[in-house]
Design an enzyme around this catalytic site. Structure first.
Site, short mmCIF file in Angstrom:
data_model
loop_
_atom_site.label_atom_id
_atom_site.label_comp_id
_atom_site.label_asym_id
_atom_site.label_seq_id
_atom_site.Cartn_x
_atom_site.Cartn_y
_atom_site.Cartn_z
N ALA A 182 112.24 -19.31 67.50
CA ALA A 182 112.23 -17.97 66.90
C ALA A 182 110.80 -17.45 66.95
O ALA A 182 109.86 -18.19 67.22
CB ALA A 182 112.75 -18.01 65.47
N GLU A 207 110.57 -18.45 59.56
CA GLU A 207 110.13 -17.14 60.07
C GLU A 207 109.87 -16.15 58.94
O GLU A 207 108.95 -15.32 59.02
CB GLU A 207 111.16 -16.58 61.04
CG GLU A 207 111.46 -17.48 62.23
CD GLU A 207 110.21 -17.95 62.96
OE1 GLU A 207 109.26 -17.15 63.10
OE2 GLU A 207 110.18 -19.11 63.39
N HIS A 245 106.52 -16.67 57.44
CA HIS A 245 105.47 -16.09 58.29
C HIS A 245 105.19 -14.63 57.93
O HIS A 245 104.10 -14.13 58.25
CB HIS A 245 105.90 -16.13 59.76
CG HIS A 245 105.51 -17.38 60.47
ND1 HIS A 245 104.24 -17.90 60.43
CD2 HIS A 245 106.22 -18.20 61.29
CE1 HIS A 245 104.19 -19.00 61.18
NE2 HIS A 245 105.37 -19.20 61.71
#
Length: 946
Positions: free
Chosen positions: A318, A354, A357
């Site tokens: 991803a 993700e 992040h």
């Protein structure tokens, strides 16, 4: 060329610039606008910059980017107007561009007036992926200017830049989409830009598309304009300040499902229309995890929306593009009928990674790629913190130890690297996305969190995120935030300073010892390797010493002293004894001489409680014997993490020649009594590894004896498994792995049940739903027959579930027919039609793990090396996976020589890669293991069989 001029006209009109009818390209008409202007003489100009990194005399502030991708002819055109802040006087603008056709370059002043009436020259430096635009008029320091570029390119065939992807519908129609992947250095492949993480800027993006498609970008659409030719032009809201690698845009015909978080963020999951039903789990998980992070970090998610998109062709797992996260389909889509418990956990962890992040990496970005672990280590560790809280039944904590074991596997080789390492070229930067950044980074943070306490750790990272929001940070900035070294003014004003007392601001006390956090953490991030702590009992005291742990070098080797020179860690030691339930803590800051008083009455000592610390432990003298006896008598006196840690340490020490193999095997002799999945599978994994090694080496008697022993010793737990999806996540994981091994070892009841299930499934025309946790095992047994293999390959082409297809891919690679394997790998590599290119590296590694396929896989790598590099790029995860996955199966000096000769034949590429040395270290480790342990394994098995 008409399209380019039309795009420029539109871009300038968005900026409120009045166009002249005589020449729509320019913002203001130069003299003699109807005449073509002569280009500047470039003969005397040479490229003005010689470094890989861009000069810092010009800073981008705002990009206005307009793109028109054509999904029929598979190309695109665009214009970009970059607002620049000039720091020092210069005639040059140097920025990144790779593979783009820049047709026009113009420099404008703050009023959007041309600085020159001549065509500006664009110089190229392909080696550094840079272009330079010369302005005859000096750009004055302290002033703002605009750089206007027209460009075009093909939609890429690979996985970087602005590239094309396709998917096939159930009716056989092939549809095309365009998507981006920029991290780490590929934004320059999509549009000219300052492609370094510290050059943060705002982005205003517009995309032209057909009415049949949807355009997505980091921000939501603010306005859609219908153009005269029937095309639609989507104008997206201005982005927050961000690095170029986080920019993203997609043009596709996907469907979505949406929900809103408690704080009002719209979350949407996109996928190909026929896979829409597989998006619902991801949506629920994304909403729950986004809400968790907002509370944990105490910082609101800064964008109005968060999209998650499943891209059919995607190299990595991803990518955290801000507001538009892209995924491989197997990392986002969840099909309850074909996805196993492990698949569900994987999807949840990737989404958690993700979304973490969006704060670690997006809001606060590392200054340069040498500190990429600040992004990836944090996101990896936050997977465990977030999923443990939001989905406790998934038992994510069961997998944290394995994350650290993988890190130690790499870190105990001579070829490892520090967490923070030099990386300059794009290839070097790609290699930074590795086990050290992700796994070791996460494990060091886990150690630090336990050391500082959960509350101090959480407060420290909140401070770090607030202090460096929308900017860049280094290692030192994190340590300062965690140690809370506020200035007096910051502390009294409360500006991002979360201390409850002034005494906490300069550090923390650990077992009465003052903490210098920077000095301590530099020993973990700036030097290579993992420490080994040796514990010796002397009466009532423990005598401790530390050294660098190496699996390929023994203390008796001449090279040993030089490999140990200068290594010292500040190790947060923890231990437990049989006389107390308390966890005792000490900070070890010397190589030797550390003593700890435990008392004469203590029977056993377990150091590194629950493996909260990133170090191995060796028990000198009778220490291992005491622990072996403890596990036999009362293994629950230790936590499941401690039991797993002991098993791992024992077998690692065996590989290094520091502990006899029979002692490590005796340690797992208690496993018949083990009820927890994690230590049971850890011990079983070593036995399976030994079996696959001797099977690959074709040692029939040892292969047979080891198979007989494993099936006999674990008979009870194997027979207790059901061929279903019932039970907890841990029980389902155990079932999946145990039955897979039993069938591989030739266990007759397992093979018969798997064959029956496969036959029933085929007879139902694949309409019968197999239990997802055992599907891969059933397929692998069925694939051994010609008809079963052919049926699986046919079903692979029809399946709409990538998770299901991955299970079939693995089963096909397990065939013992070398002709099939050869056609399988070569066909996949040359055509990429049935098996996507993105899956080619996994396929090669799967075949390499097959005892009938490991030499075949390596031969294909050598023969098709150039093709593989063209497909995946040098330094990418896929290339590293192929190299490690194929060479890791070798155990002889002849194979080591063959690998070395091949690397020498591709010296220009191999010299740029760390992974080539890692591969040779791995083979050397395997050779040494055989020399040290094969005879012991044979003798131990003979005793067990007798």
């Amino acid at each position: 060329m008409f399209w380019v001029r039309f795009l420029v006209l539109a871009l300038l009109s968005q900026a409120g610039v009045t166009q002249t009818s005589s020449n729509p390209i320019h913002a203001s008409a130069p003299p003699n606008p109807t005449e073509e202007q002569p280009p500047l003489n470039t003969g005397s100009l040479s490229f003005p910059w010689s470094h890989l990194r861009l000069p810092e005399n010009i800073v981008p502030l705002h990009y206005h980017l307009l793109l028109h991708p054509n999904l029929t002819i598979l190309s695109y055109i665009g214009t970009v107007r970059i607002e620049l802040q000039v720091q020092n006087n210069t005639n040059w603008v140097v920025l990144h561009s790779k593979g783009l056709r820049i047709t026009t370059a113009t420099v404008l002043d703050q009023n959007l007036a041309h600085l020159s009436d001549q065509v500006l020259p664009v110089l190229h430096n392909p080696t550094h992926e840079q272009v330079a635009i010369f302005s005859p008029r000096v750009l004055t320091g302290g002033q703002k200017y605009f750089l206007l570029l027209e460009f075009g390119a093909e939609l890429g065939e690979g996985f970087y830049g602005f590239y094309r992807s396709t998917y096939r519908t159930s009716t056989g129609e092939t549809r095309t989409l365009a998507s981006t992947h920029f991290e780490p250095t590929s934004a320059r492949m999509a549009f000219p830009c300052f492609d370094e993480p510290s050059f943060k800027a705002n982005y205003s993006i517009s995309i032209r598309r057909s009415p049949a498609h949807t355009a997505l970008s980091n921000m939501p659409v603010e306005q859609t304009v219908v153009l005269d030719d029937g095309l639609m032009e989507d104008h997206f809201a201005v982005s927050v300040r961000m690095s170029s690698y986080l920019v993203a845009f997609i043009v596709c015909d996907f469907r979505s499902v949406s929900a809103t978080t408690a704080s009002g963020v719209k979350v949407s999951v996109y996928a190909a229309p026929e896979k829409w039903e597989q998006t619902h789990y991801a949506l629920k998980a994304a909403v729950k995890l986004l809400e968790f992070y907002e509370k944990y970090f105490n910082i609101s998610y800064p964008l109005p929306k968060q999209d998650l998109v499943a891209i059919p062709d995607f190299q990595s797992g991803a990518m955290e593009n801000w507001g538009l996260i892209t995924f491989r389909e197997t990392s986002l889509l969840y099909d309850p009928t074909t996805s196993s418990a492990s698949d569900r956990l994987w999807v949840t962890k990737v989404i958690a990674h993700e979304l973490a992040h969006q704060w670690f990496g997006n809001l606060v970005t590392m200054k340069w790629w040498n500190d990429i672990w600040l992004n990836e280590g944090f996101a990896t560790y936050m997977e465990y913190i977030s999923v443990d809280t939001t989905y406790p039944k998934l038992r994510v904590e069961d997998y944290l130890l394995d994350t650290c074991f993988v890190a130690i596997g790499r870190d105990s080789l001579n070829s490892s690297r520090p967490i923070s390492s030099v990386a300059e070229s794009p290839t070097q930067i790609k290699e930074m996305f590795d086990t050290v950044s992700y796994n070791k980074g996460a494990c060091v943070l886990h150690m630090l969190r336990h050391y500082l306490t959960d509350q101090v750790f959480q407060i420290g990272i909140m401070r770090y995120l607030r202090r460096y929001s929308y900017s860049n940070a280094r290692n030192q900035d994190l340590w300062d935030s965690l140690a809370n070294t506020c200035s007096e003014e910051e502390f009294t004003s409360g500006g991002h300073c979360y201390s409850n007392s002034q005494s906490a601001k300069n550090g923390y006390l650990y077992a009465g010892e003052h903490l210098d956090l920077t000095t301590m953490m530099n020993t973990w991030t700036l030097q290579t390797g993992v420490p080994l702590v040796t514990v010796a009992r002397q009466g009532s005291r423990l005598v401790l010493k530390q050294e660098r742990f190496l699996r390929t070098t023994h203390p008796s080797d001449p090279a040993w002293p030089s490999l140990q020179q200068g290594y010292l860690w500040h190790i947060p030691l923890t231990y437990r004894t049989d006389t107390s339930t308390s966890i005792h803590r000490h900070l070890m800051t010397t190589l030797t001489g550390k003593t700890v008083e435990v008392g004469e009455e203590v029977g056993w000592v377990k150091v590194n409680v629950d493996m909260a610390g990133y170090y191995l432990v060796h028990y000198d003298g009778p220490g291992w014997d005491d622990l072996i006896q403890l596990l036999k008598d009362n293994h629950t006196a230790l936590s499941f993490m401690d039991r797993t840690h002991l098993i791992h340490n024992a077998f690692q020490l065996t590989t290094a020649g520091r502990l006899s193999l029979d002692k490590a095997l005796d340690l797992i002799g208690y496993l018949r009594s083990e009820s927890h999945t994690v230590p049971l599978l850890q011990g079983l994994a070593y036995l399976e590894a030994f079996y696959r090694m001797v099977e690959r080496m074709d040692i029939p008697d040892l292969t047979q004896n080891l198979s007989t022993y494993i099936l006999w010793y674990f008979r009870g737990v194997i027979d207790r498994q059901t061929w279903s999806d019932k039970g907890s996540v841990s029980e389902r994981r155990l079932r999946s792995e145990l039955l897979s091994l039993a069938c591989h070892l030739g266990d007759l009841p397992c093979l018969e049940q798997a064959q029956r299930s496969f036959t029933h499934w085929l007879d139902s025309n694949s309409t019968l739903s197999l239990p997802a946790d055992v599907t891969e095992t059933v397929y692998s047994v069925g694939a051994q027959e010609d008809s079963g293999w052919a049926s699986l390959l046919h079903i692979y082409t029809l399946s709409l579930s990538e998770t299901h297809k991955h299970k079939i891919l693995s089963a096909l690679a397990s065939s013992r027919d070398t002709n099939k394997l050869h056609r399988y790998v070569v066909g996949a590599g040359s055509r990429g039609e049935v098996i996507r290119t993105q899956d080619l590296d996994s396929l090669i590694v799967m075949v390499a793990r097959n005892p009938k396929g490991h030499h075949l896989a390596w031969s294909c790598v050598q023969k098709y090396w150039s093709t593989l590099v063209d497909k995946f790029q040098l330094g990418s995860f896929s290339i590293r996976n192929i190299i490690i996955g194929t060479t890791g199966q070798f155990f002889s000096t002849e194979e080591l020589t063959e690998v070395r000769v091949f690397f020498e034949s591709i010296h220009e590429q191999a010299s740029q890669l760390r992974v080539t040395q890692v591969a040779m270290d791995n083979i050397q480790k395997n050779i040494l293991w055989l020399q040290r342990n094969l005879g012991t394994l044979r003798s131990w098995l003979d005793q067990q069989i007798d």
